[in-house]
Design an enzyme around this catalytic site. Sequence first.
Site, PDB file in Angstrom:
ATOM      1  N   ARG A  46      22.972   1.014 -10.320  1.00 39.72           N
ATOM      2  CA  ARG A  46      24.281   0.938 -10.989  1.00 39.72           C
ATOM      3  C   ARG A  46      25.386   1.621 -10.188  1.00 39.72           C
ATOM      4  O   ARG A  46      26.537   1.249 -10.261  1.00 39.72           O
ATOM      5  CB  ARG A  46      24.179   1.561 -12.385  1.00 39.72           C
ATOM      6  CG  ARG A  46      23.605   0.569 -13.377  1.00 39.72           C
ATOM      7  CD  ARG A  46      23.621   1.094 -14.762  1.00 39.72           C
ATOM      8  NE  ARG A  46      22.833   2.313 -14.866  1.00 39.72           N
ATOM      9  CZ  ARG A  46      22.712   3.041 -15.952  1.00 39.72           C
ATOM     10  NH1 ARG A  46      23.358   2.712 -17.044  1.00 39.72           N
ATOM     11  NH2 ARG A  46      21.955   4.124 -15.972  1.00 39.72           N
ATOM     12  N   ASP A  88      25.266  -3.331 -12.915  1.00 46.87           N
ATOM     13  CA  ASP A  88      24.444  -3.103 -14.103  1.00 46.87           C
ATOM     14  C   ASP A  88      23.847  -4.456 -14.480  1.00 46.87           C
ATOM     15  O   ASP A  88      24.537  -5.330 -15.010  1.00 46.87           O
ATOM     16  CB  ASP A  88      25.320  -2.549 -15.234  1.00 46.87           C
ATOM     17  CG  ASP A  88      24.457  -2.117 -16.409  1.00 46.87           C
ATOM     18  OD1 ASP A  88      23.355  -2.680 -16.556  1.00 46.87           O
ATOM     19  OD2 ASP A  88      24.878  -1.212 -17.152  1.00 46.87           O
ATOM     20  N   ASP A 181      -1.113  -1.785 -11.906  1.00 37.81           N
ATOM     21  CA  ASP A 181      -1.808  -0.561 -12.279  1.00 37.81           C
ATOM     22  C   ASP A 181      -2.190   0.005 -10.920  1.00 37.81           C
ATOM     23  O   ASP A 181      -3.140  -0.477 -10.290  1.00 37.81           O
ATOM     24  CB  ASP A 181      -3.044  -0.868 -13.114  1.00 37.81           C
ATOM     25  CG  ASP A 181      -3.747   0.407 -13.511  1.00 37.81           C
ATOM     26  OD1 ASP A 181      -3.799   1.344 -12.690  1.00 37.81           O
ATOM     27  OD2 ASP A 181      -4.252   0.489 -14.638  1.00 37.81           O
ATOM     28  N   HIS A 182      -1.439   0.990 -10.446  1.00 41.29           N
ATOM     29  CA  HIS A 182      -1.616   1.328  -9.025  1.00 41.29           C
ATOM     30  C   HIS A 182      -2.996   1.899  -8.731  1.00 41.29           C
ATOM     31  O   HIS A 182      -3.420   1.937  -7.577  1.00 41.29           O
ATOM     32  CB  HIS A 182      -0.493   2.244  -8.518  1.00 41.29           C
ATOM     33  CG  HIS A 182      -0.617   3.667  -8.905  1.00 41.29           C
ATOM     34  ND1 HIS A 182      -0.202   4.163 -10.104  1.00 41.29           N
ATOM     35  CD2 HIS A 182      -1.126   4.732  -8.245  1.00 41.29           C
ATOM     36  CE1 HIS A 182      -0.446   5.459 -10.155  1.00 41.29           C
ATOM     37  NE2 HIS A 182      -0.997   5.840  -9.033  1.00 41.29           N
ATOM     38  N   HIS A 244      -4.813   3.434 -16.239  1.00 43.18           N
ATOM     39  CA  HIS A 244      -5.687   3.874 -15.143  1.00 43.18           C
ATOM     40  C   HIS A 244      -7.119   4.205 -15.607  1.00 43.18           C
ATOM     41  O   HIS A 244      -8.083   3.790 -14.984  1.00 43.18           O
ATOM     42  CB  HIS A 244      -5.098   5.097 -14.450  1.00 43.18           C
ATOM     43  CG  HIS A 244      -3.654   4.938 -14.062  1.00 43.18           C
ATOM     44  ND1 HIS A 244      -3.124   3.752 -13.627  1.00 43.18           N
ATOM     45  CD2 HIS A 244      -2.628   5.819 -14.033  1.00 43.18           C
ATOM     46  CE1 HIS A 244      -1.837   3.907 -13.340  1.00 43.18           C
ATOM     47  NE2 HIS A 244      -1.518   5.161 -13.578  1.00 43.18           N
TER      48      HIS A 244
HETATM   49  C1  BG6 Z   1       1.369   7.246 -13.057  1.00 42.40           C
HETATM   50  C2  BG6 Z   1       1.750   8.112 -14.209  1.00 42.40           C
HETATM   51  O1  BG6 Z   1       1.030   5.947 -13.474  1.00 42.40           O
HETATM   52  O2  BG6 Z   1       0.263   7.828 -12.387  1.00 42.40           O
HETATM   53  C3  BG6 Z   1       2.072   9.508 -13.769  1.00 42.40           C
HETATM   54  O3  BG6 Z   1       2.879   7.556 -14.873  1.00 42.40           O
HETATM   55  C4  BG6 Z   1       0.925  10.072 -12.959  1.00 42.40           C
HETATM   56  O4  BG6 Z   1       2.346  10.360 -14.862  1.00 42.40           O
HETATM   57  C5  BG6 Z   1       0.516   9.111 -11.865  1.00 42.40           C
HETATM   58  O5  BG6 Z   1       1.354  11.298 -12.389  1.00 42.40           O
HETATM   59  C6  BG6 Z   1      -0.758   9.578 -11.185  1.00 42.40           C
HETATM   60  O6  BG6 Z   1      -0.996   8.791 -10.060  1.00 42.40           O
HETATM   61  P1  BG6 Z   1      -1.794   9.362  -8.818  1.00 42.40           P
HETATM   62  O7  BG6 Z   1      -1.933   8.194  -7.921  1.00 42.40           O
HETATM   63  O8  BG6 Z   1      -0.956  10.474  -8.243  1.00 42.40           O
HETATM   64  O9  BG6 Z   1      -3.087   9.853  -9.370  1.00 42.40           O
END
Ligand code: BG6
Length: 488
Positions: A46, A88, A181-182, A244
């Site tokens: 923004r 925005d 979902d990393h 996770h």
């Molecule tokens: C994120 C959460 O998805 O994962 C955070 O929102 C968390 O709160 C993070 O700190 C943890 O990821 P990692 O890869 O550091 O274990």
Amino acid sequence: MSDQGCTMIVFGGTGDLAHRKLAPAIYNLSVEDKLPPGFSMIGVGRKQKLSSQYREELAASVSKYSPATWDENKWAALSLKLHYFAGDMRYAENYPSFKTTVETYNLESGANGNYLYYMALAPRLFTPIAENLKHHGMTCSDSGWRRLMIEKPFGSDLLSARDLNAALSTVIDEKNIYRIDHYLGKEMLQNILVLRFANSIFEPLWNERFIDHVQISAVESEGIGDRGRYYDRAGAMRDMFQSHLLQMLALTAMEPPLKADPDTIRSEKLKLLNAVQLWPGEEEKSNLVFGQYHGFRHEEDVAEHSQTETFAALKLAINNPRWQGVPFYMRTGKKLENKLAKIVIQFKNPPSLYFGDPLGGLNRDQSNLLNVLTLKVQPREGVVFQFNIKKPATIEEIVPVEMDFCQPCAFMINTPEAYERLLADAMDGDSARFSSWKEIESSWALTDAIYNEHQRSRSKLDIYEPGSTGPAAAEKLLAGDGRHWWES
Ligand code: BG6
């Protein structure tokens, strides 16, 4: 690596995620020559600023968050491909000039009309932005692909997730939605299925006959930083468990997929998730511990009397023949002693015929003489197996020892950060490491059910000290079953 070109558009381009994770990941992909040839990125925010200023801000972040690979010359080569657009994006009037800007950069870099949208901002903005993109003809094209990456949390409960999904599905095809979902990009999560199914020694034992219980932990020493507004609404269950932890559980406990393709794997994970519930019965004993670190209520943007859990520990059951009677203990929390993520499989004790009872009467304490397989997700990736041998130079004393596989030591390479891999996957059109809508729906149904149970049982919130291992009740959750958390 995709060779088709890509213009990546980051909504929330000045935010925390863009600075801490996305820019370093893009930089590292560039250093490794893994960006597609016609790559460029447009950060959208923004605030008014020039692209040159934006590049300087990103450079500061990349050098801070990726110090090991930071090199000014390498950054200079990438930075010309990074641009900024101020607006925005909730409002339709900003879209005509936005569309022209994107088209111009896309043409300039030769990205063939391929757009990767990344939603790195507050979830309430996902729908209005996606709808605006559609109304301005930016979500479909004959001349290239359009993909949408969505950060977690996907919704804040089952209902809101369904609403969000319904809105997105009118905008862009399911196959072009990449829900992040990393943890699925973490090396060891990708290794779980290989470990289980590419080795003949584990799978035959991977069931209720041989496994006593499973522990899944993802704990952190950090607090909530400046994310009070989000976190006070989310809490540990929505922030970590729904995504996770449940993905770690699904990969650990699912049935073997018939094929190694993404849809078959996701469908097995879904079946598993649908079979999970809080461990039933035992009225007098809670299978759910919610905690909050001391001082949380004084964090910025956190309510004075907040009841939000910054820690959760649970005992779960999986209703299928493989896991009958096997508890799954799960744990996550902020401001704890360590930052680590791991999966611990504790096997049942052997029949003690040979050694008499208890174990030949030689070891008073049998509690450590266990077979334990630990999959270390972070910080150091690896697999550790604990087993028992006779202590050298004694005749009868039995001691536990470890076989320790350290992944970075063995391969001498830095495994790519999760975001690096996931961005490269999305540019390549590979959705294997992303969650399907059905998995997310099932995870929310379970998470909602657990919250309801927490409210129904009026369980109290246990306050714990920062730097500790969490509330004492979490120890009791296992101690009551004659077990303990494996800490190291
Ligand atoms: C994120 C959460 O998805 O994962 C955070 O929102 C968390 O709160 C993070 O700190 C943890 O990821 P990692 O890869 O550091 O274990």
